[in-house]
Design a protein around this motif. Sequence first.
Motif, PDB file in Angstrom:
ATOM      1  N   GLY A   7      93.128  88.869  81.252  1.00  0.00           N
ATOM      2  CA  GLY A   7      93.659  89.056  79.540  1.00  0.00           C
ATOM      3  C   GLY A   7      95.161  88.300  79.835  1.00  0.00           C
ATOM      4  N   GLY A   8      95.345  88.156  78.848  1.00  0.00           N
ATOM      5  CA  GLY A   8      97.148  88.112  78.115  1.00  0.00           C
ATOM      6  C   GLY A   8      97.005  85.976  78.512  1.00  0.00           C
ATOM      7  N   GLY A   9      98.423  86.409  77.961  1.00  0.00           N
ATOM      8  CA  GLY A   9      99.042  84.250  76.453  1.00  0.00           C
ATOM      9  C   GLY A   9     100.393  84.227  77.962  1.00  0.00           C
ATOM     10  N   LEU A  10     101.124  83.742  76.373  1.00  0.00           N
ATOM     11  CA  LEU A  10     101.785  83.411  77.512  1.00  0.00           C
ATOM     12  C   LEU A  10     103.375  84.450  77.989  1.00  0.00           C
ATOM     13  CD1 LEU A  10     102.894  80.083  75.194  1.00  0.00           C
ATOM     14  CD2 LEU A  10     102.258  80.405  77.629  1.00  0.00           C
ATOM     15  N   GLY A  11     103.666  85.531  76.582  1.00  0.00           N
ATOM     16  CA  GLY A  11     104.543  86.773  76.792  1.00  0.00           C
ATOM     17  C   GLY A  11     103.543  87.395  77.955  1.00  0.00           C
ATOM     18  N   GLY A  12     102.457  87.535  78.513  1.00  0.00           N
ATOM     19  CA  GLY A  12     102.286  88.694  79.398  1.00  0.00           C
ATOM     20  C   GLY A  12     100.860  88.819  79.736  1.00  0.00           C
ATOM     21  N   GLY A  13     100.496  89.778  80.525  1.00  0.00           N
ATOM     22  CA  GLY A  13      99.151  90.097  80.624  1.00  0.00           C
ATOM     23  C   GLY A  13      98.829  91.358  81.402  1.00  0.00           C
ATOM     24  N   ALA A  31      92.531  80.427  78.558  1.00  0.00           N
ATOM     25  CA  ALA A  31      91.255  80.136  79.785  1.00  0.00           C
ATOM     26  C   ALA A  31      91.857  81.036  81.035  1.00  0.00           C
ATOM     27  CB  ALA A  31      92.381  78.661  80.211  1.00  0.00           C
ATOM     28  N   SER A  32      92.984  82.120  81.003  1.00  0.00           N
ATOM     29  CA  SER A  32      93.061  83.176  81.681  1.00  0.00           C
ATOM     30  C   SER A  32      91.945  84.667  81.143  1.00  0.00           C
ATOM     31  CB  SER A  32      94.307  83.676  82.237  1.00  0.00           C
ATOM     32  OG  SER A  32      95.044  84.202  80.715  1.00  0.00           O
ATOM     33  N   SER A  33      91.573  84.377  80.124  1.00  0.00           N
ATOM     34  CA  SER A  33      91.096  85.934  80.026  1.00  0.00           C
ATOM     35  C   SER A  33      89.290  85.840  80.652  1.00  0.00           C
ATOM     36  CB  SER A  33      90.654  85.232  78.209  1.00  0.00           C
ATOM     37  OG  SER A  33      92.187  85.932  77.873  1.00  0.00           O
ATOM     38  N   TYR A  34      88.551  86.447  80.826  1.00  0.00           N
ATOM     39  CA  TYR A  34      87.853  86.898  81.573  1.00  0.00           C
ATOM     40  C   TYR A  34      86.954  87.635  82.215  1.00  0.00           C
ATOM     41  CZ  TYR A  34      89.492  87.180  86.531  1.00  0.00           C
ATOM     42  OH  TYR A  34      90.243  87.462  86.834  1.00  0.00           O
ATOM     43  N   PHE A  35      86.114  88.237  82.072  1.00  0.00           N
ATOM     44  CA  PHE A  35      85.078  89.529  82.142  1.00  0.00           C
ATOM     45  C   PHE A  35      84.214  88.978  82.991  1.00  0.00           C
ATOM     46  CE2 PHE A  35      82.325  92.654  81.704  1.00  0.00           C
ATOM     47  CZ  PHE A  35      82.858  93.864  81.808  1.00  0.00           C
ATOM     48  N   SER A  36      83.965  89.580  84.701  1.00  0.00           N
ATOM     49  CA  SER A  36      83.074  89.440  85.245  1.00  0.00           C
ATOM     50  C   SER A  36      82.481  91.090  85.768  1.00  0.00           C
ATOM     51  CB  SER A  36      83.567  88.495  86.381  1.00  0.00           C
ATOM     52  OG  SER A  36      84.362  89.342  87.658  1.00  0.00           O
ATOM     53  N   VAL A  37      80.480  91.126  86.545  1.00  0.00           N
ATOM     54  CA  VAL A  37      80.317  91.633  87.152  1.00  0.00           C
ATOM     55  C   VAL A  37      80.108  91.167  87.835  1.00  0.00           C
ATOM     56  CG1 VAL A  37      78.964  93.502  86.582  1.00  0.00           C
ATOM     57  CG2 VAL A  37      80.379  93.504  84.877  1.00  0.00           C
ATOM     58  N   GLN A  38      79.685  92.062  89.301  1.00  0.00           N
ATOM     59  CA  GLN A  38      78.893  92.106  90.326  1.00  0.00           C
ATOM     60  C   GLN A  38      78.360  92.859  91.063  1.00  0.00           C
ATOM     61  OE1 GLN A  38      82.023  90.174  93.025  1.00  0.00           O
ATOM     62  NE2 GLN A  38      80.400  88.452  92.688  1.00  0.00           N
ATOM     63  N   PHE A  39      77.492  93.147  90.710  1.00  0.00           N
ATOM     64  CA  PHE A  39      76.447  93.996  91.878  1.00  0.00           C
ATOM     65  C   PHE A  39      76.086  93.766  93.310  1.00  0.00           C
ATOM     66  CE2 PHE A  39      75.450  95.422  86.898  1.00  0.00           C
ATOM     67  CZ  PHE A  39      75.443  97.258  87.190  1.00  0.00           C
ATOM     68  N   LEU A  40      76.239  94.857  93.835  1.00  0.00           N
ATOM     69  CA  LEU A  40      76.191  94.567  95.461  1.00  0.00           C
ATOM     70  C   LEU A  40      75.388  94.955  95.923  1.00  0.00           C
ATOM     71  CD1 LEU A  40      79.624  92.998  95.830  1.00  0.00           C
ATOM     72  CD2 LEU A  40      78.097  91.491  95.435  1.00  0.00           C
TER      73      LEU A  40
END
Length: 114
Positions: free
Chosen positions: A99-105, A79-88
């Motif tokens: 990204g990451g999981g229980l042990g790190g991110g 759920a914490s993994s994502y990729f986003s892009v915004q042109f402004l």
Amino acid sequence: MAGCNSDSIVAEDYRDAFVGTYIGTRTNSSWSLNGPSTSNEIADTIEVFAVADSMVTLDATEIIISTYGEFYEQGGSGASSYFSVQFLNGDSLITEMNGGGLGGGYHSTFKGKK
């Protein structure tokens, strides 16, 4: 006398506003349950090219970009993994990768201007 107009009308591609070289700063941070958190900031450049229909590449990453200049994709690894892009404002680019999981991110952000 009949003639042809040699000027052809070419519709502008909405992605033209996003294409270019963006120079800015990339901030990277990471954490681990077994170690200290790290963070660094470096100068970076991202090249944006229009490719297939509705797609652009940001360096080696190919995405479908909306007419609003936004992209968001949830990662498959959690759920914490994502990729986003915004042109402004026609001249700015912000990307975020998390990204990451229980042990790190990790988290990486690029903010740049043409």
